[in-house]
Design a protein around this motif. Structure first.
Motif, PDB file in Angstrom:
ATOM      1  N   GLY A   1       0.813  -1.206   0.000  1.00  0.00           N
ATOM      2  CA  GLY A   1       0.000   0.000   0.000  1.00  0.00           C
ATOM      3  C   GLY A   1       0.842   1.249   0.000  1.00  0.00           C
ATOM      4  O   GLY A   1       2.042   1.217  -0.286  1.00  0.00           O
ATOM      5  N   LEU A   2       0.179   2.340   0.348  1.00  0.00           N
ATOM      6  CA  LEU A   2       0.779   3.664   0.370  1.00  0.00           C
ATOM      7  C   LEU A   2       0.587   4.240   1.762  1.00  0.00           C
ATOM      8  O   LEU A   2      -0.465   4.036   2.379  1.00  0.00           O
ATOM      9  CB  LEU A   2       0.017   4.519  -0.633  1.00  0.00           C
ATOM     10  CG  LEU A   2       0.691   5.588  -1.445  1.00  0.00           C
ATOM     11  CD1 LEU A   2       1.764   4.990  -2.337  1.00  0.00           C
ATOM     12  CD2 LEU A   2      -0.334   6.305  -2.302  1.00  0.00           C
ATOM     13  N   VAL A   3       1.578   4.977   2.240  1.00  0.00           N
ATOM     14  CA  VAL A   3       1.460   5.659   3.526  1.00  0.00           C
ATOM     15  C   VAL A   3       1.988   7.080   3.360  1.00  0.00           C
ATOM     16  O   VAL A   3       2.912   7.317   2.572  1.00  0.00           O
ATOM     17  CB  VAL A   3       2.215   4.907   4.658  1.00  0.00           C
ATOM     18  CG1 VAL A   3       3.713   4.909   4.415  1.00  0.00           C
ATOM     19  CG2 VAL A   3       1.863   5.448   6.031  1.00  0.00           C
TER      20      VAL A   3
ATOM     21  N   TYR B   1      -3.212   3.546   2.661  1.00  0.00           N
ATOM     22  CA  TYR B   1      -4.108   2.939   1.690  1.00  0.00           C
ATOM     23  C   TYR B   1      -3.536   1.574   1.362  1.00  0.00           C
ATOM     24  O   TYR B   1      -2.350   1.458   1.037  1.00  0.00           O
ATOM     25  CB  TYR B   1      -4.178   3.789   0.402  1.00  0.00           C
ATOM     26  CG  TYR B   1      -4.904   3.099  -0.723  1.00  0.00           C
ATOM     27  CD1 TYR B   1      -6.288   3.123  -0.809  1.00  0.00           C
ATOM     28  CD2 TYR B   1      -4.202   2.385  -1.697  1.00  0.00           C
ATOM     29  CE1 TYR B   1      -6.959   2.470  -1.830  1.00  0.00           C
ATOM     30  CE2 TYR B   1      -4.859   1.733  -2.720  1.00  0.00           C
ATOM     31  CZ  TYR B   1      -6.245   1.773  -2.783  1.00  0.00           C
ATOM     32  OH  TYR B   1      -6.898   1.131  -3.799  1.00  0.00           O
ATOM     33  N   TYR B   2      -4.358   0.546   1.484  1.00  0.00           N
ATOM     34  CA  TYR B   2      -3.935  -0.796   1.110  1.00  0.00           C
ATOM     35  C   TYR B   2      -4.312  -1.067  -0.336  1.00  0.00           C
ATOM     36  O   TYR B   2      -5.444  -0.783  -0.749  1.00  0.00           O
ATOM     37  CB  TYR B   2      -4.599  -1.865   1.996  1.00  0.00           C
ATOM     38  CG  TYR B   2      -4.049  -1.927   3.388  1.00  0.00           C
ATOM     39  CD1 TYR B   2      -2.790  -2.468   3.637  1.00  0.00           C
ATOM     40  CD2 TYR B   2      -4.783  -1.433   4.461  1.00  0.00           C
ATOM     41  CE1 TYR B   2      -2.269  -2.523   4.930  1.00  0.00           C
ATOM     42  CE2 TYR B   2      -4.263  -1.492   5.757  1.00  0.00           C
ATOM     43  CZ  TYR B   2      -3.017  -2.034   5.983  1.00  0.00           C
ATOM     44  OH  TYR B   2      -2.504  -2.085   7.238  1.00  0.00           O
TER      45      TYR B   2
ATOM     46  N   LYS C   1      -5.490  -3.203  -3.535  1.00  0.00           N
ATOM     47  CA  LYS C   1      -6.643  -4.101  -3.604  1.00  0.00           C
ATOM     48  C   LYS C   1      -6.319  -5.560  -3.309  1.00  0.00           C
ATOM     49  O   LYS C   1      -7.078  -6.250  -2.677  1.00  0.00           O
ATOM     50  CB  LYS C   1      -7.311  -3.979  -4.980  1.00  0.00           C
ATOM     51  CG  LYS C   1      -8.019  -2.656  -5.161  1.00  0.00           C
ATOM     52  CD  LYS C   1      -8.562  -2.497  -6.572  1.00  0.00           C
ATOM     53  CE  LYS C   1      -9.176  -1.151  -6.798  1.00  0.00           C
ATOM     54  NZ  LYS C   1      -8.221  -0.046  -6.845  1.00  0.00           N
ATOM     55  N   LYS C   2      -5.148  -6.039  -3.712  1.00  0.00           N
ATOM     56  CA  LYS C   2      -4.801  -7.436  -3.485  1.00  0.00           C
ATOM     57  C   LYS C   2      -3.801  -7.604  -2.331  1.00  0.00           C
ATOM     58  O   LYS C   2      -3.150  -8.639  -2.218  1.00  0.00           O
ATOM     59  CB  LYS C   2      -4.236  -8.052  -4.757  1.00  0.00           C
ATOM     60  CG  LYS C   2      -5.269  -8.115  -5.860  1.00  0.00           C
ATOM     61  CD  LYS C   2      -4.710  -8.736  -7.121  1.00  0.00           C
ATOM     62  CE  LYS C   2      -5.777  -8.752  -8.206  1.00  0.00           C
ATOM     63  NZ  LYS C   2      -5.292  -9.322  -9.441  1.00  0.00           N
ATOM     64  N   ALA C   3      -3.746  -6.622  -1.455  1.00  0.00           N
ATOM     65  CA  ALA C   3      -2.781  -6.657  -0.344  1.00  0.00           C
ATOM     66  C   ALA C   3      -3.104  -7.796   0.613  1.00  0.00           C
ATOM     67  O   ALA C   3      -4.260  -8.074   0.918  1.00  0.00           O
ATOM     68  CB  ALA C   3      -2.801  -5.345   0.417  1.00  0.00           C
ATOM     69  N   MET C   4      -2.045  -8.457   1.053  1.00  0.00           N
ATOM     70  CA  MET C   4      -2.159  -9.523   2.039  1.00  0.00           C
ATOM     71  C   MET C   4      -1.275  -9.153   3.216  1.00  0.00           C
ATOM     72  O   MET C   4      -0.104  -8.823   3.045  1.00  0.00           O
ATOM     73  CB  MET C   4      -1.686 -10.861   1.451  1.00  0.00           C
ATOM     74  CG  MET C   4      -2.499 -11.323   0.242  1.00  0.00           C
ATOM     75  SD  MET C   4      -4.202 -11.748   0.634  1.00  0.00           S
ATOM     76  CE  MET C   4      -3.968 -13.278   1.481  1.00  0.00           C
ATOM     77  N   ILE C   5      -1.833  -9.228   4.418  1.00  0.00           N
ATOM     78  CA  ILE C   5      -1.041  -8.925   5.593  1.00  0.00           C
ATOM     79  C   ILE C   5      -0.636 -10.213   6.294  1.00  0.00           C
ATOM     80  O   ILE C   5       0.105 -10.295   7.165  1.00  0.00           O
ATOM     81  CB  ILE C   5      -1.775  -7.974   6.576  1.00  0.00           C
ATOM     82  CG1 ILE C   5      -3.100  -8.560   6.996  1.00  0.00           C
ATOM     83  CG2 ILE C   5      -1.952  -6.629   5.919  1.00  0.00           C
ATOM     84  CD1 ILE C   5      -3.754  -7.847   8.137  1.00  0.00           C
TER      85      ILE C   5
END
Length: 167
Positions: A121-123, A160-161, A163-167
């Motif tokens: 994502g973005l920070v 902002y994460y 769309k396909k972000a996995m934590i």
């Protein structure tokens, strides 16, 4: 420019170190951020995502991004910065440059760097007092950036994460 809406274009400069506008970007930063050292300016030039240009080719805004590990989120995100010349701060321009940068970084995130260091994502840290005072939505409508707390200096932190972000 007063009373008229300028025609602006966006040039993607991601990983284009020899761009013809880098000199103008340096001038813009030196004018508004004289405290930046030459080394800091050179480092930031390598992080440029978009330049905002007038029809005459003058640089009036810049977005940058770099990979950062965010301890609070225990993941790598692109740290996002941008600056727009005060004479060109027109309503909506902030959202346009943020969304364009967000979408581009999301598009390249799947292949950018080693798999274990890819950004999810973005920070950003919001240092602009006016934005902190008047843009208090938990989720900004255009960019979908979410308020996640404050920095030690009291600045808002937004993320902002992808769309396909996995934590």
């Amino acid at each position: 420019m007063e009373g008229t809406k300028p025609q602006l274009t966006f040039e993607n400069l991601w990983q284009k170190p020899d761009s013809h506008v880098h000199h103008q970007i340096q001038k813009l930063w030196k004018k508004y951020f004289p405290h930046l050292s030459d080394e800091q300016v050179e480092k930031r030039l390598k992080q440029v995502v978009f330049a905002v240009l007038t029809t005459a080719g003058e640089v009036v805004g810049v977005s940058t991004a770099f990979r950062a590990y965010v301890q609070q989120l225990k993941n790598h995100l692109y740290a996002f910065r941008f600056f727009i010349d005060p004479a060109y701060r027109i309503p909506g321009l902030t959202e346009v440059i943020l969304v364009r940068t967000r979408d581009f970084m999301e598009e390249i995130s799947h292949t950018d760097g080693p798999e274990d260091k890819r950004c999810i994502g973005l920070v950003t840290i919001v240092e602009n007092e006016r934005i902190m005072k008047y843009r208090k939505e938990a989720i900004w409508p255009a960019s979908k950036m979410v308020y996640i707390g404050n920095s030690p200096k009291g600045y808002h932190i937004r993320a902002y994460y992808f769309k396909k972000a996995m934590i």
